[in-house]
Design a protein around this motif. Structure first.
Motif, PDB file in Angstrom:
ATOM      1  N   ASP A  70     -11.973   8.970  -8.520  1.00 24.97           N
ATOM      2  CA  ASP A  70     -12.844   8.013  -9.234  1.00 24.97           C
ATOM      3  C   ASP A  70     -12.517   6.579  -8.819  1.00 24.97           C
ATOM      4  O   ASP A  70     -13.413   5.767  -8.589  1.00 24.97           O
ATOM      5  CB  ASP A  70     -12.652   8.129 -10.748  1.00 24.97           C
ATOM      6  CG  ASP A  70     -13.407   9.318 -11.326  1.00 24.97           C
ATOM      7  OD1 ASP A  70     -14.294   9.849 -10.625  1.00 24.97           O
ATOM      8  OD2 ASP A  70     -13.089   9.713 -12.466  1.00 24.97           O
ATOM      9  N   ARG A  71     -11.233   6.288  -8.756  1.00 25.03           N
ATOM     10  CA  ARG A  71     -10.831   4.918  -8.384  1.00 25.03           C
ATOM     11  C   ARG A  71     -11.275   4.608  -6.951  1.00 25.03           C
ATOM     12  O   ARG A  71     -11.769   3.518  -6.668  1.00 25.03           O
ATOM     13  CB  ARG A  71      -9.301   4.749  -8.521  1.00 25.03           C
ATOM     14  CG  ARG A  71      -8.802   4.811  -9.951  1.00 25.03           C
ATOM     15  CD  ARG A  71      -7.351   4.368 -10.050  1.00 25.03           C
ATOM     16  NE  ARG A  71      -6.426   5.254  -9.360  1.00 25.03           N
ATOM     17  CZ  ARG A  71      -5.753   6.254  -9.940  1.00 25.03           C
ATOM     18  NH1 ARG A  71      -5.868   6.492 -11.236  1.00 25.03           N
ATOM     19  NH2 ARG A  71      -4.931   7.009  -9.241  1.00 25.03           N
ATOM     20  N   TYR A  72     -11.097   5.567  -6.070  1.00 24.96           N
ATOM     21  CA  TYR A  72     -11.515   5.387  -4.671  1.00 24.96           C
ATOM     22  C   TYR A  72     -13.010   5.105  -4.598  1.00 24.96           C
ATOM     23  O   TYR A  72     -13.461   4.154  -3.934  1.00 24.96           O
ATOM     24  CB  TYR A  72     -11.151   6.653  -3.884  1.00 24.96           C
ATOM     25  CG  TYR A  72     -11.763   6.740  -2.503  1.00 24.96           C
ATOM     26  CD1 TYR A  72     -11.350   5.882  -1.485  1.00 24.96           C
ATOM     27  CD2 TYR A  72     -12.748   7.690  -2.208  1.00 24.96           C
ATOM     28  CE1 TYR A  72     -11.918   5.964  -0.209  1.00 24.96           C
ATOM     29  CE2 TYR A  72     -13.305   7.782  -0.951  1.00 24.96           C
ATOM     30  CZ  TYR A  72     -12.890   6.920   0.042  1.00 24.96           C
ATOM     31  OH  TYR A  72     -13.451   7.002   1.286  1.00 24.96           O
ATOM     32  N   LEU A  73     -13.774   5.901  -5.291  1.00 27.20           N
ATOM     33  CA  LEU A  73     -15.225   5.754  -5.236  1.00 27.20           C
ATOM     34  C   LEU A  73     -15.654   4.398  -5.800  1.00 27.20           C
ATOM     35  O   LEU A  73     -16.545   3.735  -5.244  1.00 27.20           O
ATOM     36  CB  LEU A  73     -15.873   6.914  -6.003  1.00 27.20           C
ATOM     37  CG  LEU A  73     -17.359   7.144  -5.821  1.00 27.20           C
ATOM     38  CD1 LEU A  73     -17.774   7.149  -4.365  1.00 27.20           C
ATOM     39  CD2 LEU A  73     -17.748   8.475  -6.480  1.00 27.20           C
ATOM     40  N   VAL A  92     -10.110  -3.820  -1.314  1.00 29.61           N
ATOM     41  CA  VAL A  92     -11.556  -4.063  -1.264  1.00 29.61           C
ATOM     42  C   VAL A  92     -11.823  -5.368  -0.522  1.00 29.61           C
ATOM     43  O   VAL A  92     -12.692  -5.441   0.363  1.00 29.61           O
ATOM     44  CB  VAL A  92     -12.163  -4.100  -2.689  1.00 29.61           C
ATOM     45  CG1 VAL A  92     -13.582  -4.664  -2.659  1.00 29.61           C
ATOM     46  CG2 VAL A  92     -12.153  -2.702  -3.312  1.00 29.61           C
ATOM     47  N   ALA A  93     -11.045  -6.400  -0.850  1.00 31.99           N
ATOM     48  CA  ALA A  93     -11.236  -7.715  -0.202  1.00 31.99           C
ATOM     49  C   ALA A  93     -11.023  -7.597   1.308  1.00 31.99           C
ATOM     50  O   ALA A  93     -11.755  -8.202   2.097  1.00 31.99           O
ATOM     51  CB  ALA A  93     -10.279  -8.742  -0.805  1.00 31.99           C
ATOM     52  N   HIS A  94     -10.040  -6.814   1.709  1.00 29.27           N
ATOM     53  CA  HIS A  94      -9.801  -6.628   3.148  1.00 29.27           C
ATOM     54  C   HIS A  94     -11.014  -5.981   3.815  1.00 29.27           C
ATOM     55  O   HIS A  94     -11.452  -6.415   4.897  1.00 29.27           O
ATOM     56  CB  HIS A  94      -8.545  -5.782   3.375  1.00 29.27           C
ATOM     57  CG  HIS A  94      -8.416  -5.290   4.787  1.00 29.27           C
ATOM     58  ND1 HIS A  94      -8.196  -6.142   5.853  1.00 29.27           N
ATOM     59  CD2 HIS A  94      -8.535  -4.043   5.317  1.00 29.27           C
ATOM     60  CE1 HIS A  94      -8.174  -5.432   6.974  1.00 29.27           C
ATOM     61  NE2 HIS A  94      -8.372  -4.164   6.676  1.00 29.27           N
ATOM     62  N   ASN A  95     -11.557  -4.959   3.188  1.00 31.13           N
ATOM     63  CA  ASN A  95     -12.734  -4.294   3.764  1.00 31.13           C
ATOM     64  C   ASN A  95     -13.938  -5.234   3.825  1.00 31.13           C
ATOM     65  O   ASN A  95     -14.692  -5.219   4.800  1.00 31.13           O
ATOM     66  CB  ASN A  95     -13.085  -3.033   2.969  1.00 31.13           C
ATOM     67  CG  ASN A  95     -12.245  -1.843   3.397  1.00 31.13           C
ATOM     68  OD1 ASN A  95     -12.566  -1.154   4.356  1.00 31.13           O
ATOM     69  ND2 ASN A  95     -11.133  -1.631   2.702  1.00 31.13           N
ATOM     70  N   ARG A  96     -14.086  -6.048   2.791  1.00 29.38           N
ATOM     71  CA  ARG A  96     -15.194  -7.011   2.814  1.00 29.38           C
ATOM     72  C   ARG A  96     -14.982  -8.039   3.927  1.00 29.38           C
ATOM     73  O   ARG A  96     -15.941  -8.450   4.592  1.00 29.38           O
ATOM     74  CB  ARG A  96     -15.292  -7.712   1.465  1.00 29.38           C
ATOM     75  CG  ARG A  96     -15.847  -6.804   0.382  1.00 29.38           C
ATOM     76  CD  ARG A  96     -15.836  -7.525  -0.947  1.00 29.38           C
ATOM     77  NE  ARG A  96     -16.758  -6.929  -1.896  1.00 29.38           N
ATOM     78  CZ  ARG A  96     -17.190  -7.533  -2.987  1.00 29.38           C
ATOM     79  NH1 ARG A  96     -16.789  -8.757  -3.288  1.00 29.38           N
ATOM     80  NH2 ARG A  96     -18.025  -6.925  -3.803  1.00 29.38           N
ATOM     81  N   HIS A  97     -13.740  -8.409   4.127  1.00 34.83           N
ATOM     82  CA  HIS A  97     -13.427  -9.329   5.223  1.00 34.83           C
ATOM     83  C   HIS A  97     -13.818  -8.707   6.571  1.00 34.83           C
ATOM     84  O   HIS A  97     -14.377  -9.377   7.447  1.00 34.83           O
ATOM     85  CB  HIS A  97     -11.941  -9.691   5.203  1.00 34.83           C
ATOM     86  CG  HIS A  97     -11.467 -10.314   6.474  1.00 34.83           C
ATOM     87  ND1 HIS A  97     -11.799 -11.608   6.841  1.00 34.83           N
ATOM     88  CD2 HIS A  97     -10.735  -9.812   7.508  1.00 34.83           C
ATOM     89  CE1 HIS A  97     -11.286 -11.880   8.029  1.00 34.83           C
ATOM     90  NE2 HIS A  97     -10.632 -10.807   8.457  1.00 34.83           N
ATOM     91  N   TYR A 119       0.819  -1.209   0.000  1.00 33.11           N
ATOM     92  CA  TYR A 119       0.000   0.000   0.000  1.00 33.11           C
ATOM     93  C   TYR A 119       0.861   1.271   0.000  1.00 33.11           C
ATOM     94  O   TYR A 119       0.357   2.357   0.306  1.00 33.11           O
ATOM     95  CB  TYR A 119      -0.934   0.013   1.220  1.00 33.11           C
ATOM     96  CG  TYR A 119      -1.979  -1.090   1.192  1.00 33.11           C
ATOM     97  CD1 TYR A 119      -2.747  -1.322   0.057  1.00 33.11           C
ATOM     98  CD2 TYR A 119      -2.195  -1.895   2.310  1.00 33.11           C
ATOM     99  CE1 TYR A 119      -3.700  -2.323   0.025  1.00 33.11           C
ATOM    100  CE2 TYR A 119      -3.153  -2.900   2.291  1.00 33.11           C
ATOM    101  CZ  TYR A 119      -3.903  -3.107   1.150  1.00 33.11           C
ATOM    102  OH  TYR A 119      -4.849  -4.106   1.121  1.00 33.11           O
ATOM    103  N   LYS A 120       2.129   1.101  -0.322  1.00 32.34           N
ATOM    104  CA  LYS A 120       3.019   2.263  -0.301  1.00 32.34           C
ATOM    105  C   LYS A 120       2.474   3.424  -1.135  1.00 32.34           C
ATOM    106  O   LYS A 120       2.601   4.586  -0.759  1.00 32.34           O
ATOM    107  CB  LYS A 120       4.402   1.848  -0.822  1.00 32.34           C
ATOM    108  CG  LYS A 120       5.395   2.993  -0.881  1.00 32.34           C
ATOM    109  CD  LYS A 120       6.798   2.493  -1.103  1.00 32.34           C
ATOM    110  CE  LYS A 120       7.783   3.640  -1.191  1.00 32.34           C
ATOM    111  NZ  LYS A 120       9.170   3.165  -1.291  1.00 32.34           N
ATOM    112  N   PRO A 168      -5.092  -2.045 -10.417  1.00 27.73           N
ATOM    113  CA  PRO A 168      -6.347  -2.680 -10.000  1.00 27.73           C
ATOM    114  C   PRO A 168      -6.149  -3.844  -9.027  1.00 27.73           C
ATOM    115  O   PRO A 168      -7.031  -4.112  -8.194  1.00 27.73           O
ATOM    116  CB  PRO A 168      -6.963  -3.188 -11.314  1.00 27.73           C
ATOM    117  CG  PRO A 168      -6.002  -2.905 -12.401  1.00 27.73           C
ATOM    118  CD  PRO A 168      -4.901  -2.028 -11.878  1.00 27.73           C
ATOM    119  N   ALA A 169      -5.008  -4.507  -9.101  1.00 26.89           N
ATOM    120  CA  ALA A 169      -4.772  -5.640  -8.189  1.00 26.89           C
ATOM    121  C   ALA A 169      -4.647  -5.152  -6.740  1.00 26.89           C
ATOM    122  O   ALA A 169      -5.108  -5.818  -5.806  1.00 26.89           O
ATOM    123  CB  ALA A 169      -3.506  -6.392  -8.604  1.00 26.89           C
ATOM    124  N   VAL A 170      -4.036  -3.994  -6.558  1.00 26.78           N
ATOM    125  CA  VAL A 170      -3.903  -3.440  -5.203  1.00 26.78           C
ATOM    126  C   VAL A 170      -5.281  -3.001  -4.699  1.00 26.78           C
ATOM    127  O   VAL A 170      -5.650  -3.259  -3.548  1.00 26.78           O
ATOM    128  CB  VAL A 170      -2.909  -2.258  -5.173  1.00 26.78           C
ATOM    129  CG1 VAL A 170      -2.722  -1.766  -3.747  1.00 26.78           C
ATOM    130  CG2 VAL A 170      -1.581  -2.651  -5.779  1.00 26.78           C
TER     131      VAL A 170
END
Ligand code: RM4
Ligand code: MN
Ligand code: MN
Length: 429
Positions: A196-199, A157-162, A140-141, A150-152
């Protein structure tokens, strides 16, 4: 060794009963002359709740160093033990915000039971994509939810869903997202594209929000990004919350604004627009100092509560903010700081309940600035300590929580029971 809290509290009451009642009755007579009912104010104080940050019970640190205290909690169970002590004495902190993965439990059901047995609810989960974890695929540097890769973003996103999945098991009702994403140099990021990417990442998190949950998004002017931050202020936060939908709200951390910003105005605007999710209380002289609530600008804290209480008084539709502490303790015992902060937040709330709203409206209508301010000041300068003390006592808490805590020698005991864990990561928050 278990601490005999009941005996300590009974002893304290025996010693202080006469003076506490004397002060309470005197204040009751004063307030009655002003048309205020002390028992109603006490009932309000008893019902008040402010959540504890799991990360606040250990010593935080600065960018330069962390000086750990003795007997610090080494895991989430020990953090809950410390939160239990706080709530045992102040009686208004039955909720805890968790930070994942710092508090990741092996057995969520067991953790939930452990908290519930102590009268505590694990009410909010907080994600952490502002530092890297061992074994993580991508760094996350250069950002997380707004990263160019997009992979980062997918990993974040996966962490937040977890966190949300875990929160469901723990009985939480809200998920809170703060990111450190931004740029340190002009030109480093394309401002619009980063947002945009954040949203878009937030949309993927929002999509899995369970029924009855709320998503809180927390803005911050700067730090760790020193030139530009993706979610930099309440306007952008409001925009994002509105774009996401009815379950998304803005979270206002008092330390996350430019110096001298009128935070109570921000709070009132978010209330008006139906998007105030909650507050992170702390205080600051300069930036995100994370000092104890009410320690630097108690009048500002009161003015924030003046907006909150006014909204509750008027019955603004959908108004249901979540109150939480978010502090970092570098030079104090974190348990003492959190107790004092909880009581200061409660004090500001009770003072705000004392505002003569009919009189204030009249002064505002006549553009009588002097009398309008005097109306606020009358409430702010009223020492409501006897109400807070009686509210604590009525609910089995302490008259003077810090004194009882010191008498208990809890910290000294923990220093023996919790030998420092040298593997523990620094908690610089
Ligand atoms: C951030 C922010 C968040 C908290 C972290 C630890 O500055 O205030 O609320 O989760 O610190
Ligand atoms: Mn915060
Ligand atoms: Mn902060």
């Amino acid at each position: 060794m278990t601490i005999a809290w009941d005996a300590l509290l009974e002893d304290e009451w025996r010693r202080s009963e006469a003076t506490v009642l004397d002060d309470y009755e005197h204040l009751g007579r004063q307030l009655a002359r002003r048309g205020a009912d002390i028992t109603a104010l006490q009932a309000g104080a008893e019902a008040f709740v402010v959540g504890l940050p799991s990360w606040g019970v250990a010593t935080g640190g600065t960018r330069f160093a962390r000086f750990p205290g003795a007997g610090e909690p080494r895991n989430i169970y020990e953090k809950i033990d410390d939160c239990h002590v706080i709530d045992r004495l102040v009686r208004i902190t039955p909720e805890i915000s968790l930070h994942i993965p710092w508090d990741e439990p092996d057995d969520p059901a067991a953790l939930r039971t452990y908290a519930e047995e102590r009268g505590l609810a694990l009410s909010t989960t907080n994600s952490n994509t502002f530092e890297d974890q061992p074994g993580q695929a991508f760094s996350y540097k250069f950002g997380s939810l707004s990263h160019t890769d997009p992979a980062v973003r997918a990993q974040a996103v996966a962490h937040n869903r977890h966190c949300i999945d875990l929160g469901v098991k723990l009985g939480a009702r809200a998920h809170s997202v703060w990111i450190g994403d931004g740029g340190n140099f002009p030109g480093q990021q394309h401002a619009r594209r980063a947002l945009d990417r954040y949203l878009n990442s937030l949309r993927a998190i929002y999509a899995v929000l369970p029924h009855g949950w709320r998503l809180f998004i927390e803005h911050k002017l700067y730090e760790p990004a020193f030139y530009s931050t993706v979610l930099n202020d309440w306007g952008v936060s409001y925009y994002c919350a509105r774009e996401l939908g009815p379950l998304a709200f803005s979270l206002v951390d008092l330390g996350h604004h430019a110096p001298n910003v009128n935070i109570e105005m921000i709070v009132s605007r978010l209330i008006q627009f139906g998007k105030l999710g909650g507050l992170h209380f702390n205080d600051s002289q300069y930036g995100d100092d994370d000092l104890d609530a009410g320690s630097i600008k108690p009048f500002q804290l009161f003015l924030v509560f003046n907006e909150l209480v006014d909204a509750a008084f008027e019955g603004v539709a959908g108004f249901d903010p979540c109150y939480m502490l978010d502090q970092s303790h570098n030079v104090t015992d974190p348990i003492e700081s959190l107790m004092v902060s909880a009581m200061e937040v409660q004090r500001a709330y009770v003072q705000a309940c004392l505002v003569d709203r009919a009189a204030l409206a009249e002064h505002q209508g006549r553009n009588d600035a002097i009398m309008a301010l005097a109306t606020l000041k009358q409430a702010f300068t009223t020492d409501v300590s006897p109400i807070l003390a009686m509210a604590r006592h009525a609910r089995g808490g302490a008259i003077n929580p810090v004194a009882v805590y010191r008498d208990s020698r809890y910290r000294r005991q923990q220093a023996k029971d919790r030998p420092a864990d040298t593997r523990r990561a620094g908690g610089i928050v």
